[in-house]
Design a protein around this motif. Sequence first.
Motif, mmCIF file in Angstrom:
data_model
loop_
_atom_site.group_PDB
_atom_site.id
_atom_site.type_symbol
_atom_site.label_atom_id
_atom_site.label_comp_id
_atom_site.label_asym_id
_atom_site.label_seq_id
_atom_site.Cartn_x
_atom_site.Cartn_y
_atom_site.Cartn_z
ATOM 1 N N TYR A 22 0.713 -1.138 -0.132
ATOM 2 C CA TYR A 22 0.031 0.094 0.067
ATOM 3 C C TYR A 22 0.890 1.391 -0.022
ATOM 4 O O TYR A 22 2.040 1.256 0.378
ATOM 5 N N PHE A 23 0.089 2.320 -0.379
ATOM 6 C CA PHE A 23 0.980 3.636 -0.195
ATOM 7 C C PHE A 23 0.226 4.757 0.560
ATOM 8 O O PHE A 23 0.840 5.342 1.338
ATOM 9 N N CYS A 24 -1.028 5.014 -0.160
ATOM 10 C CA CYS A 24 -1.664 6.428 0.260
ATOM 11 C C CYS A 24 -2.328 6.127 1.497
ATOM 12 O O CYS A 24 -2.550 7.078 2.079
ATOM 13 N N CYS A 50 -3.295 -1.241 -3.288
ATOM 14 C CA CYS A 50 -3.598 -2.359 -2.213
ATOM 15 C C CYS A 50 -4.768 -3.478 -2.889
ATOM 16 O O CYS A 50 -5.499 -4.005 -2.240
ATOM 17 N N ALA A 51 -4.963 -3.707 -3.922
ATOM 18 C CA ALA A 51 -5.867 -4.333 -4.797
ATOM 19 C C ALA A 51 -5.806 -5.953 -4.182
ATOM 20 O O ALA A 51 -4.866 -6.340 -4.112
ATOM 21 N N CYS A 106 -8.196 -1.180 0.800
ATOM 22 C CA CYS A 106 -8.210 -0.089 1.939
ATOM 23 C C CYS A 106 -9.788 0.720 1.793
ATOM 24 O O CYS A 106 -9.996 1.507 2.754
ATOM 25 N N LEU A 107 -10.377 0.486 0.820
ATOM 26 C CA LEU A 107 -11.692 1.046 0.657
ATOM 27 C C LEU A 107 -12.734 0.125 0.808
ATOM 28 O O LEU A 107 -14.160 0.315 0.536
ATOM 29 N N MET A 131 -4.700 -12.797 -10.576
ATOM 30 C CA MET A 131 -4.794 -11.449 -11.203
ATOM 31 C C MET A 131 -4.587 -10.323 -10.189
ATOM 32 O O MET A 131 -4.008 -9.271 -10.708
ATOM 33 N N ALA A 132 -4.754 -10.437 -9.070
ATOM 34 C CA ALA A 132 -4.669 -9.465 -8.141
ATOM 35 C C ALA A 132 -3.056 -9.268 -7.853
ATOM 36 O O ALA A 132 -2.842 -8.108 -7.946
ATOM 37 N N LYS A 133 -2.301 -10.336 -8.130
ATOM 38 C CA LYS A 133 -0.996 -10.176 -7.940
ATOM 39 C C LYS A 133 -0.403 -9.397 -8.988
ATOM 40 O O LYS A 133 0.470 -8.446 -9.097
#
Lengths: 171, 317, 902
Positions: free
Chosen positions: C32-34, C48-49, C67-68, C83-85
């Motif tokens: 993650y970043f934000c 962070c998908a 995160c959402l 796919m997420a990776k």
Amino acid sequence: MISHVRTIWLTFLHLFTKKVTIEYPEEKVKLHPRWRGRIVLTKDPDGGERCVGCYLCAAACPVDCIALQATEDENGRRYPEFFRINFSRCIFCGFCEEACPTYAIQLIPDFEMGEYNRQNLVFEKEDLLINSEGKYPGYNFYKVAGINAGVKGKGEGEQEEAPVDIHSLLP
Amino acid sequence: MTVMQHIWIVLGVLFVLLNIAAGLIWVERRMLALWQDRLGPNRAGPFGILIVLADTLKLFFKEDWIPPFADKWIFITAPAIVVGTVLLSFVIIPFAPNIVVADLNIGLLFFLAMSSLAVYSIVLGGWASNNKYALLGGMRGASQMIAYEVFMGLSLMGVVMLTGSFKLSDIVAAQKDMWFCIKQPVGLVVFFIAGIAETHRLPFDIPESESELVAGYHSEYSGMKFGMFFIGEYLGITLISAMTTTIFFGGWLGPFLPPWLWFFIKTFAFIMFFILLRASLPRPRYDQLMEYGWKLLLPLVLLNLLITGAIALWIRG
Amino acid sequence: MPTIYIDNKPYEVKAGKNLLEACLAQGVDIPYFCWHPSLGSVGACRQCAVKLFKDENDTQGRLVMSCLEGVRDGLRLSVNDKMAKAFREQIIEWLMTNHPHDCPVCDEGGSCHLQDMTVMTGHDYRHYDFKKRTYRNQYLGPLIHHEMNRCIQCYRCVRYYKDYAGGEDLNVFAANNKVYFGREKDGVLESPFSGNLAEVCPTGVFTDKTLKEHYTRKWDLTMAPSVCQHCSVGCNTIAGERYGELRVILNRYNGEVNGYFLCDRGRFGYEFVNDENRVKQPVIRNRTSEAVTEPELTTYLQTAMYNSKLIGIGSPRAAVETNFALQQLVGPGNFYKGISEDEAYLTNKVVRILETGTVHSASLKDIEQSDAVLILGEDIWNTAPMMALAVRQSVKKTAYSHAAEQSKLPIWHDAAIQEFVQEEKGFLANITVAGSPLDGIAAYTAYGAPDNLARLGFAIAHELNTSLPVVSNVDDDLINKAKSIAAVLLKAKKPVIVSGISCYSEGVIEAAFNIAASLNTAERKAAICYALPACNSMGLGMMNAPSFDHAVTRLQREQDMTVVIVENDLYRDISSSVLDTFFSKAANIIVLDSLHNRTTEKANVLIPAATFAEGDGTMVNYEGRAQRFFQVFMPANPFIRESWKWLKEMNLYKTQGSNGHNQPPEELLEKLESTSHQFEGISKVTPPHDFTIHGERIPREPHRYSGRTAMLANLNVSEPKPMQDNDSPLSFTMEGFKGIQPSIAIPFFWSPGWNSVQSVTKYQEEPGGHLRGGDPGVKLFHDRQGSEPSFFKGMPESFAERPEKWLVLPQYHVLGSGELSIYTKALEELTPSPSVSLSQQDANRLNVQNGDMLQVNADAKKYLLAVTINKNLCNGVVLVSAGLGEVEGMSWGSWVKVSRCE
């Protein structure tokens, strides 16, 4: 039994073969360019120090025999304030060269560095720095880095666009 | 012979033997190197011969350490035994017609007795060190020596039968026409193999075997006490070579050259062969060594004895 | 507790969290970043998908930003989905298209969140063949370095600087792929919390400029848990050393105190440790050679300690151990606090109030979580900056939770909530002498002389609890103000009253207590806190000892006294006329201090003392939390030792004892506990010095500490023996326990794959929560539920101006007022020159304007100071910059003459 006798015979014949020993001090060894011997610090094509004081060589060193301190000149160019290698600890593994992102630290084909006093094996930057590009000519880290260290301005690098005009909203 | 002459012979033999043993340090290293395509020690003195001096000096200057856990007196005595017994064995060897310390009429038996006593050196050294590797080395040494002692004695019996004497000068004299190596080939082979085992030289250096037992019975030895084992080993090589020469290769007999030189040349050839063996053969496993001894050499030597006896009886009619 | 399925494995997670937090709390790594625990989620970086599944039969799934997405019972997600990776790896690759080839010269390298996340996603090859975008950098002042090319547009900086810390001069400019984070034009960042940008930025856009002067990578630092020395809040820090020099101060997370952030005074005010002005050599003055060797000093002290009558002067900036060791040396009747009578009286009042335990003593976390804050009389922005930041969070979070209740939005959904909140704010009443930067977010502000502030406080208390006395001679205006504030406070569930002693008014302290105690009921948990002047003011205040003024009278009465002063520049607090006579009366003056100052000049014997970086010690912060700072490094100079060690040696000389050398600090603290019950529990502040984990000590150096065999090789090629620490469970090497250290002794935050400060998540029970094993520190004040408060009945009369005289009060400066922090060149650069503030009317009366010079006559000393007109200030009061430039200690709260300089 026969094979034993044959072995003994073949070994005996080795008495008459050419010996591989090189009688070192009188006769010099021919070393290959990538021989891992004495460590040097090289300079970039423009004559500037290549080392940027990133500490990666020190971190890679398995015997922790490299210590340095990074500092900056007035242009923001990083260089080592001091750079010390304790060759009495060095194992010439070449990890520092592998780790160096700027080709600054290189191992050269020279191993003749014996000393009677161990203290003399502590090399400072002045002992390490050579006036050459070493094995990797043509590379200047500050020409490809994103920072402006007095080598090239922002956006003047080969792979860089001109700096963004932050007052523009155009796409 | 006068007493004075006798003393001179004893001193001369002692001097020559010890010098040969020391010189073998250099010879062995040099020869091993040559057979391994190297040059070997060639720096100290002409052809590197002064390495002998350097090595001896080194041994003298090393700390003469006795481990605190060792049995002190036995630990000190053990290396002396090997040198003592081997040197005593040389008493009966006729180097030339008149150069012999004591030409005993039980010469061969004396030799066998002395070489059996040498095993005490190894067993006691290993035991007194109070170290598991040393003890294992000592045990191996004991069993190996006892086993090979048997065939060594038996392998010589063929020669004794043919000569009818235990006296070594008689044995040499009996080879005037034909060396016993032709009459007794099996005896020669078995004697030589047993000799290697007796001197625990490679490939039969099972009591030391660096790769398993560090240095076996002399793991804990250093300085000149280790040096005694070292010298003892070279004296052993010389002894077996000299015995082989005397018993199977006609001793001092030979044309043109003086007898002592013949003896010397023949002995030296066997010493070289010892070194060549070290350069070429790998060490067998301990159980293989014992199996080889008891299951192959013992029947072989008994058969040899039987056949020799039969032939001797047949010839005599 | 809802159960969620991460890659088909069930996990019990906390409700009301987002998936990213929940996964991180379970030890499942998602890049993650934000997102930041203190800043909430905005979904800006798309890093962070994860894949979310409808139910267990759903194999298709859909990508969401973890995160959402809130936690729901039975929710199924996959982190390791192919796919997420691939998605996450591509996001990094896109972020990297413009990221420069800078790591070797970037100060973030080795502790970089972007590096960690790049490795975590597995991106290693650049497919993008085109050119990189570049920016021009800005000058952002002497504290923060700007390198905009490295930006990955996560927006954390502006979200922290603007939304969290309330700064107004850092913003986002331009659009599209040219977004720029910086100031409108070059200039110094105004917020005193700007240093946190260096830790908030996941890459190297904002970096610590003071560290750049002597740059060291994180892995090369010898680090120890420390406590900030620059105000009474006692923020937890990590101090890092290399080559015998203190290199950097980093935040050490403490859920109850400073959380993720530090103020600039704390972060950058460390350079005094390396200063040339350090006391390096013991000195005995009036000798032919003043610098003495250790045997000479020992001989001198042996006779001095054995033969003389001793009095000791303690210090509010020295550790508890030091003050106690001094008390032990000189005897309880001969120990004086080393602060003025006024300060000692007020501090004592605060201690008495908090000791009763009728009202909870508020930690910063309590302030952050309160729903109404009343600040009475203290300019906390300048005296306790992190407290001001906590108050700001309270104001923001109250509005957030209102919005969350109304809109059913989760509270972590920062962007959405912020849209909903708009201009709404939580309640803050900021009642100060002359205003503070917090006025901007205050729902209610009032200014006045300290007595009037106290009267307003008493009026509020009366509104809350009618049994309390009515304020006499009161006007309607005051009553109305009090009524409106009281009405809001009554609605609050967790109100916090903040006050302090910087306006030198007893009434203010009493009024604050009356309000808090009146609010404290079974269903409403009120809390109170008082900001104090120095880092261990509370620890000193809790000791039973008279103030410095008593020492002065003692010296007038008795002759031939030897004075021992520890770590205290008395000239900062006491007027020089008093001090000069005091020193002239003393037969012998022994001073222990780390820096040369006016007091050390007076010393006959000067002994070098360790700073916080070179010694161990315990501090008690404003809320009564005892906290330990650990020695960071062993100084090469053998004379530099903790004051308490020197004092204990001196005690042995005095008693001619021979036992008790090299006692660990906890033994001193145990003795303190047994002599003073108010310090009960202080010896448990850390594990004992022989504490080990599986037989291993806790290393101060990361496992990749470099240069061990070379750093001292220039002096001697044979490496010295590793240094021994006999005072704490920490070791000076890189060998020892690897893993999560006990919360009390965390020398640095690191976890495999997490080299940056974000690794703190691994040390917490949940992101942004308490540290595993409890937040460090021992609270010395205990709440006593239901005990009847003893209210204060007396109150001051209304403030009346005096002709030709002005009430003088201190004006502190957030960066400049620290005695020690001012040694940092960057902070000195940002410090204004000392000035005198007065009201517009007073200025007119004196016929001066902004910038004119004014003469202030205080304690028989004249100061020439520039005038600043403060429109909030009431007539009859002047504020003088305290601790800046030439301004010495003066009798704050007294009446002084001010005249125009001719």
